[in-house]
Scaffold this motif. Structure first.
Motif, PDB file in Angstrom:
ATOM      1  N   CYS A  27       0.830  -1.199   0.000  1.00  0.00           N
ATOM      2  CA  CYS A  27       0.000   0.000   0.000  1.00  0.00           C
ATOM      3  C   CYS A  27       0.870   1.257   0.000  1.00  0.00           C
ATOM      4  N   LEU A  28       1.859   1.299   0.873  1.00  0.00           N
ATOM      5  CA  LEU A  28       2.739   2.466   0.974  1.00  0.00           C
ATOM      6  C   LEU A  28       3.570   2.645  -0.297  1.00  0.00           C
ATOM      7  N   ASN A  29       4.044   1.547  -0.869  1.00  0.00           N
ATOM      8  CA  ASN A  29       4.783   1.643  -2.142  1.00  0.00           C
ATOM      9  C   ASN A  29       3.936   2.336  -3.198  1.00  0.00           C
ATOM     10  N   SER A  30       2.655   1.984  -3.266  1.00  0.00           N
ATOM     11  CA  SER A  30       1.778   2.591  -4.271  1.00  0.00           C
ATOM     12  C   SER A  30       1.511   4.061  -3.958  1.00  0.00           C
ATOM     13  N   PHE A  32       3.678   6.186  -2.465  1.00  0.00           N
ATOM     14  CA  PHE A  32       4.866   6.977  -2.794  1.00  0.00           C
ATOM     15  C   PHE A  32       5.158   6.975  -4.296  1.00  0.00           C
ATOM     16  N   ALA A  33       4.716   5.936  -5.007  1.00  0.00           N
ATOM     17  CA  ALA A  33       4.951   5.879  -6.454  1.00  0.00           C
ATOM     18  C   ALA A  33       3.930   6.681  -7.244  1.00  0.00           C
ATOM     19  N   ASN A  34       2.709   6.818  -6.717  1.00  0.00           N
ATOM     20  CA  ASN A  34       1.609   7.349  -7.514  1.00  0.00           C
ATOM     21  C   ASN A  34       0.983   8.623  -6.962  1.00  0.00           C
ATOM     22  N   THR A  35       1.649   9.251  -6.021  1.00  0.00           N
ATOM     23  CA  THR A  35       1.115  10.470  -5.426  1.00  0.00           C
ATOM     24  C   THR A  35       2.098  11.600  -5.679  1.00  0.00           C
ATOM     25  N   ALA A  36       1.665  12.591  -6.441  1.00  0.00           N
ATOM     26  CA  ALA A  36       2.564  13.695  -6.789  1.00  0.00           C
ATOM     27  C   ALA A  36       1.773  15.000  -6.815  1.00  0.00           C
ATOM     28  N   ASP A  37       2.503  16.114  -6.907  1.00  0.00           N
ATOM     29  CA  ASP A  37       1.923  17.447  -7.066  1.00  0.00           C
ATOM     30  C   ASP A  37       1.127  17.923  -5.862  1.00  0.00           C
ATOM     31  N   LEU A  38       1.216  17.215  -4.757  1.00  0.00           N
ATOM     32  CA  LEU A  38       0.547  17.643  -3.540  1.00  0.00           C
ATOM     33  C   LEU A  38       1.493  17.466  -2.359  1.00  0.00           C
ATOM     34  N   ASP A  39       1.338  18.333  -1.366  1.00  0.00           N
ATOM     35  CA  ASP A  39       2.075  18.144  -0.122  1.00  0.00           C
ATOM     36  C   ASP A  39       1.285  17.162   0.740  1.00  0.00           C
ATOM     37  N   PHE A  40       1.935  16.083   1.162  1.00  0.00           N
ATOM     38  CA  PHE A  40       1.222  15.131   2.006  1.00  0.00           C
ATOM     39  C   PHE A  40       2.163  14.539   3.047  1.00  0.00           C
ATOM     40  N   GLU A  41       1.574  14.109   4.134  1.00  0.00           N
ATOM     41  CA  GLU A  41       2.282  13.354   5.152  1.00  0.00           C
ATOM     42  C   GLU A  41       1.599  12.000   5.267  1.00  0.00           C
ATOM     43  N   THR A  42       2.366  10.993   5.650  1.00  0.00           N
ATOM     44  CA  THR A  42       1.831   9.640   5.775  1.00  0.00           C
ATOM     45  C   THR A  42       2.022   9.162   7.203  1.00  0.00           C
ATOM     46  N   ILE A  43       0.925   8.779   7.827  1.00  0.00           N
ATOM     47  CA  ILE A  43       0.952   8.313   9.215  1.00  0.00           C
ATOM     48  C   ILE A  43       0.417   6.882   9.238  1.00  0.00           C
ATOM     49  N   VAL A  44       1.268   5.948   9.594  1.00  0.00           N
ATOM     50  CA  VAL A  44       0.820   4.562   9.785  1.00  0.00           C
ATOM     51  C   VAL A  44       0.497   4.391  11.260  1.00  0.00           C
ATOM     52  N   VAL A  45      -0.735   3.985  11.537  1.00  0.00           N
ATOM     53  CA  VAL A  45      -1.143   3.718  12.917  1.00  0.00           C
ATOM     54  C   VAL A  45      -1.103   2.209  13.120  1.00  0.00           C
ATOM     55  N   ASP A  46      -0.152   1.762  13.936  1.00  0.00           N
ATOM     56  CA  ASP A  46       0.006   0.325  14.176  1.00  0.00           C
ATOM     57  C   ASP A  46      -0.807  -0.058  15.408  1.00  0.00           C
ATOM     58  N   LEU A 101      -5.129  -1.540   0.244  1.00  0.00           N
ATOM     59  CA  LEU A 101      -5.409  -0.742  -0.945  1.00  0.00           C
ATOM     60  C   LEU A 101      -4.150  -0.582  -1.777  1.00  0.00           C
ATOM     61  N   ILE A 102      -4.330  -0.521  -3.088  1.00  0.00           N
ATOM     62  CA  ILE A 102      -3.287  -0.102  -4.014  1.00  0.00           C
ATOM     63  C   ILE A 102      -3.819   1.144  -4.713  1.00  0.00           C
ATOM     64  N   LEU A 103      -3.067   2.220  -4.672  1.00  0.00           N
ATOM     65  CA  LEU A 103      -3.524   3.507  -5.174  1.00  0.00           C
ATOM     66  C   LEU A 103      -3.063   3.715  -6.609  1.00  0.00           C
ATOM     67  N   GLY A 104      -3.989   4.165  -7.464  1.00  0.00           N
ATOM     68  CA  GLY A 104      -3.681   4.400  -8.867  1.00  0.00           C
ATOM     69  C   GLY A 104      -2.962   5.723  -9.091  1.00  0.00           C
ATOM     70  N   GLN A 105      -2.389   5.881 -10.272  1.00  0.00           N
ATOM     71  CA  GLN A 105      -1.649   7.097 -10.615  1.00  0.00           C
ATOM     72  C   GLN A 105      -2.545   8.332 -10.483  1.00  0.00           C
TER      73      GLN A 105
END
Length: 271
Positions: A27-30, A32-46, A101-105
């Motif tokens: 999920c995270l690979n998708s 970082f590979a498919n998210t651009a042009d926006l400022d974002f932070e990623t928080i994994v809640v374990d 989830l796998i996120l599309g381009q």
């Protein structure tokens, strides 16, 4: 002449993990590979994983900007984890996500466009089957007369339609909300644990005058209840669904609506 600085929207992606290092990694690979042009932070809640997910994810993604792992002491399901992630976040828009989830381009760019529509407070994506990528998992959900959630267009192929469509609610597997509205509602109801928390949240948004919409160009591929199927038995899942369905009705439906539907509801349960 001084050039005016335009403030970019910061988006917080809040992903819940429980003993799912491999699927969360995908999920995270998708993201970082498919998210651009926006400022974002990623928080994994374990959620109190025992497979060392938190340590492994920290090492795996330590070079990514604005990446955080929040370790909770136990797994008390989804809503509390989402709320804890929100407390740590800084975004103007919060995107709550399951890890299957796998996120599309360009998915996030299209999702955020939904908030440019008048009175949109909550948004979701066009979800497709992970196994059959051209088959729709859902285009949001509608609530029927008895308050049961029904997925829209499940099993169909995508056809021409509006870029943004209004729905009763979007699944909690991917639910985006403006921070202002999230704070007005006061977070997810933690008594739900999971299941119908999304219907309840969007119903409350609607009562405040906000719309819930699906951004059809935001494409997401959904494996489907990975954690629930692995760690929650059928009886537990059924009980949770029934309890939370009733809670949602009693919290949000008007008195007249309840008077009209309760005889039908209990007759159906007896049957």
């Amino acid at each position: 002449m001084t050039q005016m600085t335009v403030k970019k929207t910061l988006v917080s992606l809040i992903v819940v993990n429980y003993n799912g290092f491999e699927i969360t990694e995908s999920c995270l690979n998708s993201i970082f590979a498919n998210t651009a042009d926006l400022d974002f932070e990623t928080i994994v809640v374990d959620n109190g994983s025992t497979d060392r997910s938190s340590e492994r994810l920290k090492r795996r993604f330590e070079d990514e900007e604005n990446f955080f792992v929040l370790v909770r002491p136990e797994n008390d399901f989804l809503t509390a984890a989402y709320n804890d992630g929100a407390k740590l976040s800084h975004g103007d828009i919060l995107v709550f996500m399951n890890n299957d989830l796998i996120l599309g381009q360009g998915w996030l760019t299209e999702l955020i466009k939904a908030f440019e529509q008048e009175k949109t407070g909550v948004a979701g994506a066009a979800m497709f089957s992970f196994k059959e990528s051209r088959v729709i998992d859902n285009l949001g959900c509608q609530l029927n007369f008895l308050g049961y959630g029904e997925r829209i267009a499940t099993g169909k192929r995508m056809a021409d339609g509006p870029v943004f469509s209004e729905v009763s609610f979007v699944p909690g597997s991917l639910l985006a909300v403006s921070r202002d509205l999230f704070e007005k509602i006061g977070a997810f109801d933690e008594s739900y644990g999971g299941n119908y928390e999304d219907a309840d949240f969007c119903w409350q948004a609607r009562s405040l005058g906000y719309k819930t919409v699906v951004a059809r160009k935001a494409k997401v591929y959904h494996l489907g209840s990975w954690t629930v199927k692995k760690y929650l038995n059928r009886a537990e899942a059924s009980y949770l669904c029934r309890k939370n369905h009733l809670a949602t009705l009693f919290k949000n439906a008007g008195a007249l609506h309840l008077i009209l539907i309760m005889p039908f509801y209990f007759s159906l349960q007896i049957f």
